[in-house]
Design an enzyme around this catalytic site. Structure first.
Site, mmCIF file in Angstrom:
data_model
loop_
_atom_site.group_PDB
_atom_site.id
_atom_site.type_symbol
_atom_site.label_atom_id
_atom_site.label_comp_id
_atom_site.label_asym_id
_atom_site.label_seq_id
_atom_site.Cartn_x
_atom_site.Cartn_y
_atom_site.Cartn_z
ATOM 1 C CB SER A 59 10.124 28.711 42.315
ATOM 2 O OG SER A 59 11.252 28.064 41.779
ATOM 3 N N GLY A 60 7.899 30.684 41.943
ATOM 4 C CA GLY A 60 6.620 31.287 42.341
ATOM 5 C C GLY A 60 6.264 32.515 41.547
ATOM 6 C CG HIS A 61 8.455 35.487 41.362
ATOM 7 N ND1 HIS A 61 7.527 36.080 42.197
ATOM 8 C CD2 HIS A 61 9.596 35.343 42.092
ATOM 9 C CE1 HIS A 61 8.088 36.285 43.383
ATOM 10 N NE2 HIS A 61 9.339 35.841 43.344
ATOM 11 C CG ASP A 114 17.761 36.750 44.499
ATOM 12 O OD1 ASP A 114 17.833 35.544 44.210
ATOM 13 O OD2 ASP A 114 16.687 37.325 44.723
ATOM 14 C CG HIS A 223 9.087 38.079 47.424
ATOM 15 N ND1 HIS A 223 9.916 39.074 46.960
ATOM 16 C CD2 HIS A 223 9.358 36.963 46.711
ATOM 17 C CE1 HIS A 223 10.682 38.572 45.997
ATOM 18 N NE2 HIS A 223 10.356 37.306 45.816
#
Length: 336
Positions: A59-61, A114, A223
């Site tokens: 998350s965060g994108h 990932d 990131h």
């Protein structure tokens, strides 16, 4: 060091509360399976005989990855914590919800966590007799040299690459064909970014790297991974020229070719600045006799509240043009 200010309740609950809000806001596009809170599924995506396209990551994108789940694009997404890979189970949950009996294609950015967790999920699906293949995205030209392209990261160019694969799946192509088009799209997509300030995680609310006022970092990852060069902040045209020069140097486009362009905000950079950059991109491409077939300007792959932008260019051919123009209807992205 002062903490950053965020409109959150509890940093540790931010992702799950965001997901609750997204499902509440977009019930016609998205749903979550029972007992699978970190798998988000397209309301009108999966169907019998169709390859299931499953995307995902940290998350965060946003709107990456959740915003690209919908008919004609991704069938489901697995959601990790902020800047962290989803564990294998949400990936399996997403794949089971997307399974139409024609196989699953996993697509995500090329990051070690990932790769490990999606590979584990593929092995778990194999035990259920579901074939899952993977195409990782590697569009960030600043993250490794050209001769080590397979080591590059996947960033904002994901939008174009996922779109092409999602169209192929929506056209009911075979798993072989969807995978081939996904790889072809990835091979012809190039991204480079610039960061102007750090972002902070909801749990810590402290900047995740130091960038002095008046400086910029060209090529920084989403990131906060190191870029290729740090130096004094330059004008929009100078920064855009440096990025466009790098992309054109790799792309090998001829006069008369067509491209799709994305000028992407990393979080807090406003549309005004993105359109100033796009004006220069358009000027530079016109000078090279390269036609912009379609353009996206805005926040498509962000990094929390990082200031900065990235430019992505997909070098189109007839097949990729057809895939980009194919209709899709997602919570945060539509074509046609």
């Amino acid at each position: 060091m002062d903490q950053t200010q965020k409109l959150i309740n509890d940093g540790n609950a931010a992702v799950d509360e965001m997901l609750t809000g997204i499902i509440a806001a977009h019930p016609n596009h998205l749903w979550r399976p029972d007992n699978a809170p970190r798998a988000v599924v397209a309301r009108h995506g999966p169907r019998e005989g169709k390859v299931g396209l499953v995307i995902g990551g940290g998350s965060g994108h946003e709107p990456t990855f959740l915003g690209f789940v919908g008919k004609g694009l991704a069938d489901a997404a697995a959601v990790g914590n902020v800047f962290a890979s989803p564990p294998p189970q949400p990936v399996v949950d997403a794949a089971l919800a997307a399974n139409g009996g024609a196989g699953i294609l996993f697509m995500y950015g090329n990051y070690a966590g990932d790769v490990m967790n999606f590979d584990m999920a593929a092995e778990m699906l194999e035990m259920e007799s579901i074939e899952a293949r993977t195409v990782v995205t590697t569009d960030d030209i600043a993250s490794a040299p050209r001769d080590a392209r397979e080591k590059r990261r996947g960033v904002a160019g994901n939008v174009f690459i996922f779109k092409a694969a999602g169209a192929a799946a929506d056209m009911m192509m075979s798993l072989d064909e969807v995978e081939r088009i996904a790889r072809h799209a990835n091979d012809r997509t190039y991204t480079m970014g610039v960061a102007l300030s750090a972002c902070s995680l909801p749990q810590t609310r402290r900047p995740n790297f130091e960038l002095p006022v008046g400086e910029m970092e060209i090529g920084m990852g989403i990131h906060g991974e190191p870029g290729v060069r740090r130096g004094p902040l330059q004008s929009a045209n100078a920064v855009t020229d440096e990025i466009v020069d790098a992309i054109l140097g790799e792309m090998n486009a001829k006069a008369g070719d067509s491209v799709a362009v994305l000028v992407n905000s990393l979080g807090s950079t406003p549309l005004m600045e993105l359109y100033i950059m796009h004006a220069r991109v358009a000027e530079r491409l016109a000078a090279a006799d390269i036609r912009i077939h379609s353009a996206l300007v805005g926040p498509y792959c962000t990094s929390m509240e990082m200031a900065g932008a990235s430019i992505s260019v997909m070098h189109l051919d007839d097949e990729l043009t057809t895939m980009l123009d194919h209709p899709c209807d997602c919570a945060m992205f539509r074509v046609g």
